[in-house]
Design a protein around this motif. Structure first.
Motif, PDB file in Angstrom:
ATOM      1  N   LYS A 192      -7.350  -7.814   0.425  1.00 11.20           N
ATOM      2  CA  LYS A 192      -7.484  -6.526  -0.258  1.00 11.20           C
ATOM      3  C   LYS A 192      -6.340  -6.320  -1.240  1.00 11.20           C
ATOM      4  N   SER A 193      -5.173  -6.792  -0.869  1.00 13.62           N
ATOM      5  CA  SER A 193      -4.017  -6.670  -1.766  1.00 13.62           C
ATOM      6  C   SER A 193      -3.045  -7.814  -1.504  1.00 13.62           C
ATOM      7  N   TYR A 194      -2.369  -8.266  -2.557  1.00 17.29           N
ATOM      8  CA  TYR A 194      -1.343  -9.298  -2.435  1.00 17.29           C
ATOM      9  C   TYR A 194       0.043  -8.717  -2.182  1.00 17.29           C
ATOM     10  N   TYR A 195       0.122  -7.397  -2.138  1.00 19.29           N
ATOM     11  CA  TYR A 195       1.444  -6.763  -2.100  1.00 19.29           C
ATOM     12  C   TYR A 195       1.823  -6.279  -0.696  1.00 19.29           C
ATOM     13  N   GLY A 196       3.013  -6.689  -0.262  1.00 23.36           N
ATOM     14  CA  GLY A 196       3.555  -6.145   0.979  1.00 23.36           C
ATOM     15  C   GLY A 196       3.731  -4.640   0.894  1.00 23.36           C
ATOM     16  N   THR A 197       4.056  -4.154  -0.295  1.00 22.18           N
ATOM     17  CA  THR A 197       4.210  -2.702  -0.470  1.00 22.18           C
ATOM     18  C   THR A 197       2.891  -1.979  -0.231  1.00 22.18           C
ATOM     19  N   GLU A 198       1.795  -2.689  -0.328  1.00 25.59           N
ATOM     20  CA  GLU A 198       0.492  -2.086  -0.023  1.00 25.59           C
ATOM     21  C   GLU A 198      -0.031  -2.581   1.323  1.00 25.59           C
ATOM     22  N   ASN A 199       0.877  -3.092   2.132  1.00 24.17           N
ATOM     23  CA  ASN A 199       0.528  -3.596   3.463  1.00 24.17           C
ATOM     24  C   ASN A 199      -0.600  -4.638   3.404  1.00 24.17           C
ATOM     25  N   PHE A 200      -0.665  -5.367   2.313  1.00 23.23           N
ATOM     26  CA  PHE A 200      -1.724  -6.358   2.094  1.00 23.23           C
ATOM     27  C   PHE A 200      -3.119  -5.756   2.320  1.00 23.23           C
ATOM     28  N   GLY A 201      -3.204  -4.464   2.009  1.00 23.42           N
ATOM     29  CA  GLY A 201      -4.512  -3.798   2.100  1.00 23.42           C
ATOM     30  C   GLY A 201      -4.752  -3.066   3.406  1.00 23.42           C
ATOM     31  N   ASN A 202      -3.804  -3.104   4.316  1.00 22.17           N
ATOM     32  CA  ASN A 202      -3.959  -2.399   5.592  1.00 22.17           C
ATOM     33  C   ASN A 202      -3.506  -0.950   5.445  1.00 22.17           C
ATOM     34  N   THR A 203      -4.337  -0.142   4.822  1.00 19.11           N
ATOM     35  CA  THR A 203      -4.033   1.277   4.648  1.00 19.11           C
ATOM     36  C   THR A 203      -5.250   2.061   5.100  1.00 19.11           C
ATOM     37  N   PRO A 204      -5.035   3.321   5.471  1.00 22.58           N
ATOM     38  CA  PRO A 204      -6.181   4.117   5.937  1.00 22.58           C
ATOM     39  C   PRO A 204      -7.298   4.170   4.906  1.00 22.58           C
ATOM     40  N   GLU A 205      -6.942   4.088   3.622  1.00 18.95           N
ATOM     41  CA  GLU A 205      -7.974   4.140   2.586  1.00 18.95           C
ATOM     42  C   GLU A 205      -9.031   3.063   2.787  1.00 18.95           C
ATOM     43  N   PHE A 206      -8.641   1.966   3.379  1.00 21.47           N
ATOM     44  CA  PHE A 206      -9.567   0.853   3.473  1.00 21.47           C
ATOM     45  C   PHE A 206      -9.931   0.521   4.911  1.00 21.47           C
ATOM     46  N   GLU A 207      -9.704   1.463   5.785  1.00 24.59           N
ATOM     47  CA  GLU A 207     -10.045   1.252   7.187  1.00 24.59           C
ATOM     48  C   GLU A 207     -11.474   0.743   7.312  1.00 24.59           C
ATOM     49  N   GLY A 208     -11.642  -0.273   8.122  1.00 29.39           N
ATOM     50  CA  GLY A 208     -12.991  -0.743   8.373  1.00 29.39           C
ATOM     51  C   GLY A 208     -13.463  -1.799   7.396  1.00 29.39           C
ATOM     52  N   THR A 209     -12.786  -2.005   6.295  1.00 28.18           N
ATOM     53  CA  THR A 209     -13.223  -3.080   5.407  1.00 28.18           C
ATOM     54  C   THR A 209     -12.767  -4.402   5.992  1.00 28.18           C
ATOM     55  N   PRO A 210     -13.449  -5.463   5.619  1.00 27.39           N
ATOM     56  CA  PRO A 210     -13.026  -6.762   6.157  1.00 27.39           C
ATOM     57  C   PRO A 210     -11.891  -7.397   5.375  1.00 27.39           C
ATOM     58  N   TRP A 211     -11.383  -6.785   4.353  1.00 28.95           N
ATOM     59  CA  TRP A 211     -10.471  -7.477   3.451  1.00 28.95           C
ATOM     60  C   TRP A 211      -8.976  -7.345   3.753  1.00 28.95           C
ATOM     61  N   PRO A 212      -8.512  -6.361   4.497  1.00 30.74           N
ATOM     62  CA  PRO A 212      -7.060  -6.325   4.728  1.00 30.74           C
ATOM     63  C   PRO A 212      -6.591  -7.605   5.426  1.00 30.74           C
ATOM     64  N   VAL A 213      -5.480  -8.144   4.999  1.00 32.43           N
ATOM     65  CA  VAL A 213      -4.983  -9.391   5.575  1.00 32.43           C
ATOM     66  C   VAL A 213      -4.395  -9.100   6.945  1.00 32.43           C
ATOM     67  N   PRO A 214      -4.845  -9.807   7.987  1.00 29.44           N
ATOM     68  CA  PRO A 214      -4.335  -9.525   9.331  1.00 29.44           C
ATOM     69  C   PRO A 214      -3.021 -10.240   9.620  1.00 29.44           C
ATOM     70  N   GLY A 215      -2.268  -9.686  10.538  1.00 29.40           N
ATOM     71  CA  GLY A 215      -1.199 -10.433  11.190  1.00 29.40           C
ATOM     72  C   GLY A 215       0.125 -10.573  10.451  1.00 29.40           C
ATOM     73  N   LEU A 216       0.331  -9.840   9.390  1.00 28.51           N
ATOM     74  CA  LEU A 216       1.615  -9.946   8.686  1.00 28.51           C
ATOM     75  C   LEU A 216       2.348  -8.611   8.711  1.00 28.51           C
ATOM     76  N   GLU A 217       2.206  -7.900   9.825  1.00 31.18           N
ATOM     77  CA  GLU A 217       2.731  -6.541   9.916  1.00 31.18           C
ATOM     78  C   GLU A 217       4.219  -6.450   9.598  1.00 31.18           C
TER      79      GLU A 217
END
Lengths: 505, 505
Positions: A192-217
């Motif tokens: 979903k995103s290449y940026y750590g500042t965007e949590n690689f796409g793990n934001t509430p805005e995109f909850e439920g999408t398959p695209w946030p990158v897992p496991g790099l919290e």
């Protein structure tokens, strides 16, 4: 001709049964750099017979280093979209056989663009991807490459994009396919995103999408590019390995979203590049920089002499959508790009370094295809006695690496895509195709038409010789048809007539 | 000074109580074109005192038509991000008062970038947006503009982007805010896709995200651009209206994702434009073409002489991320863009056409701000006797439309953003600001620093006069402080000291 591929498989098995030279019995470490959506020209390493504008545009010093220390392959092929390539890599099967012919994501269903098509009803291809479990419907059951490696003593590490199986299927998790470690891989084929500042796409805005990158919290909120976070984690994982390792370094880059690494952005923008293309160039350089970090690491740990490095991309460079400038021009001299059966969609930048085996600075113009990596890597690992559950289409290119002739110089390569990818453009659509020697025949499913190109003379596929060369067309159509029959290849059905698209011959 | 705003509110109420001229009692139809993220220079209509390169780049013939037939406002302001502007529009309140100071989406929680901030703990602003229900926590309870219009005999039609309330709150649905009809509006502030061929983002790949555009199923799979689908639906809705109407034509365009309308793409690309900017230009032209379809429709139905048209954008043009070329240059001569307190973030292209009232081809250099639309539109509609539950900050600009002096020429305008937007750049961050006559004072929350600009002489805000003009700085700081005190404005708290950021004075 009908028995061609079982014969080819036999050749592999025989090849594997040959005595292995001393230097290969030592179980070298193996790193496979797999870049996503990287085109044949997306590098400063020239893969054509001349230096192009693209070679001047991109800065890939570490790929140059690999080319200097290893072998450059000018005609390495993959399929035109990601999942088929990745499943071929893990199974050694051609896509027509494994039937994961389009890209996977949602389980148990065709893609939206396949269910509302104007011309075709599409076959139920293996939408669930690869599976280690024979009972899963719509999946290909196989002995995955890392599982074979692991059972023969290798540590197996998966980093980055997996994209092997649909959501919630076993194949979605690399740990179920024989990897000991999985860093950031799951069902989705893009971040979903290449940026750590965007949590690689793990934001509430995109909850439920398959695209946030897992496991790099641990990198969330940090100013770090995804490629660099993956590299950090991979190098950390290597620190804990105490046996030969297979590292599958599978970059999410350079897939969309095309997001700049700001460290390099201005440099490219200042050359007058279109801003999308400048972003893209930073993604390439960031990936290349990561390759360099591994090369440095191997030297520091004195592992470089016993580590085989393979560098490959999974399909042609994206050119139909999302890129800067005129569509379909990004892989020139190759025509078209990702999704297309033209060379721009399937020809890949490939490099192999193996100190003591591969001649530094060498070049191979022999063609090969992605399913060849399976038997090659097993042969490199010195694994002789394995009995995969699947039939292997791939042929080891180890002889080429050793500077010998390929084991079967005049073999045909096959592509089969009875599907709908989405975007449109030259050579994009449902097709089957065969490459043999200098020739390539394309059979378009929508109207049964042919295109015949002499790739050796016409790398841009500008001159269709199917009318001028009817004998060659016929010869290749028979070879293609026989192969499709031999694997019972799926075909679309015409909505209008209700009849399936016939095999070419 | 402390009583300034209650006084200003009184002025409004008095203005509304004045006798209304004949032509306004007739309840004209009202169309408000609200474009998302459109910058002050994103048009061929020159809003500065000279024709810029941007004016030459963009093709907005129908905005030119509006400018020829109506009044151009060169200093129309909004807030720097979307939800605060939209809530001010629907309530007549300044953002400091309504406290929907950042953009809304997820209910009951601060934004991710606000909960992990390096410097601040942020106040719990009204994250749930506007609410017609006084019991909803973290929301502003108000009498929304369309509800007042409807209760006074107007048909009220919402088309496009709503973005008034968080997911699953009443305000997320325009029907709960006084609209009779809602076409494609919901909690989210952007579309997942502008393409009918991509079902406007309604695909299994994005299941569960808030971004797929709702309610346009009949266009799914069709080769149609979202803006055109919305226009079709809006014109269809107008066919069913049999009384004065208020049409809120709220384009999703030109917000990200920056996706080309392929009808116009090559035209812009061939001018040598960066490909993102070429895409962006097609979004602008598609929006403008839609405006033209409404103008034509009004003529065909002979409604044009009794229809007031207002054209506005909700914040400055995006320039910090996602755009082509060098960041922060897309609104020049204005500095910065969306998210910034500099002019590039808040100055909007505004046009008003009202046959018989507004002088064709006229121009107003009087400044105004988005909350002024509420009392103005009610006054245009001839609505005198209304008692909103909220205090109104806005001042009607009807006198200006009528060619008179503004009712309060020397009033201050306020901006207040005790929040974190996300991207960084000039003038982006937590701030409070005031504009009075030619001057603008900015107070930055992170370090308590000031910037003072003379906007009349220095539209690009290049010269900070806060040291050279201490008296003016002090005067404006007092005005700003008094206003913030009067509305009990929320402020961030410094993480380090645990103390709240003090008001400026």
């Amino acid at each position: 001709m009908k028995h061609l591929i079982p014969l080819a498989s036999l050749i592999i098995l025989l090849a594997c049964a040959k005595p292995i030279p001393e230097e290969q019995i030592s179980s070298p470490n193996i790193i496979l750099f797999m870049v996503d959506d990287m085109g044949w020209q997306d590098t400063s390493v020239p893969f054509w017979n001349q230096v192009t504008e693209f070679n001047k545009r991109y800065h890939t010093l570490n790929m140059e280093r690999l080319a200097l220390e290893g072998m450059k392959f000018t005609q390495a092929y993959a399929t035109a979209v990601c999942s088929p390539t990745r499943v071929s890599l893990l199974t050694g099967m051609n896509a027509a056989r494994h039937r994961v012919t389009n890209w996977t994501l949602q389980p148990d269903q065709l893609k939206p663009m396949e269910t509302n098509h104007d011309v075709f009803e599409f076959p139920m291809w293996n939408v669930n991807g690869i599976s280690p479990d024979s009972s899963l419907p719509h999946s290909v059951y196989a002995s995955p490459l890392p599982m074979v490696l692991r059972s023969h003593g290798y540590a197996t590490i998966h980093v980055g994009k997996a994209h092997f199986g649909a959501i919630d299927t076993p194949g979605a998790n690399p740990l179920n396919l024989g990897f000991d470690v999985n860093i950031a891989g799951h069902a989705a084929g893009a971040p979903k995103s290449y940026y750590g500042t965007e949590n690689f796409g793990n934001t509430p805005e995109f909850e439920g999408t398959p695209w946030p990158v897992p496991g790099l919290e641990e990198y969330h909120g940090e100013d770090i590019y995804l490629t660099d976070a993956l590299t950090n984690e991979a190098l950390e994982a290597l620190e804990h390995v105490d046996k030969p390792f297979f590292l599958y370094m599978s970059y999410y880059a350079v897939h969309t979203p095309i997001m700049a690494n700001h460290k390099y952005f201005n440099k490219y923008l200042e050359t007058g590049l279109d801003s999308i293309e400048a972003r893209y160039a930073t993604m390439i350089e960031t990936m290349d920089n990561s390759v360099g970090r591994f090369l440095d690491y191997l030297q520091q740990r004195q592992l470089d002499s016993n580590t085989v490095i393979l560098f490959m991309s999974d399909n042609g460079g994206l050119s139909a959508i999302a890129r800067g400038g005129e569509p379909h021009t990004h892989n020139r001299p190759l025509s078209s790009g990702k999704g297309s059966i033209y060379e721009g969609g399937i020809r890949e930048p490939m490099l192999v370094k193996w100190p003591g085996v591969v001649e530094p600075g060498s070049q191979s113009n022999n063609y090969l295809i992605i399913e060849d990596f399976y038997p090659t890597i097993l042969e490199i690992a010195g694994i002789q006695n394995f009995l995969p559950v699947q039939i292997i289409d791939g042929i080891s290119f180890l002889p080429v690496l050793q500077g010998k002739s390929p084991s079967n110089p005049s073999r045909p390569l096959f592509w089969h895509f009875p599907n709908e990818w989405g975007p449109t453009g030259p050579g994009i659509g449902a097709y089957s195709a065969v490459r043999l020697d200098g020739w390539k025949l394309i059979y378009y499913h929508h109207d049964g038409s042919y295109e015949l190109f002499n790739i050796d003379n016409d790398i841009s596929e500008a001159v269709n010789l199917s009318t001028d060369e009817p004998e060659k067309r016929e010869e290749l159509a028979v070879i293609l048809s026989n192969y499709l029959v031999s694997v019972d290849a799926q075909m679309p059905t015409y909505l209008e007539s209700g009849a399936p698209v016939p095999y070419p011959q």
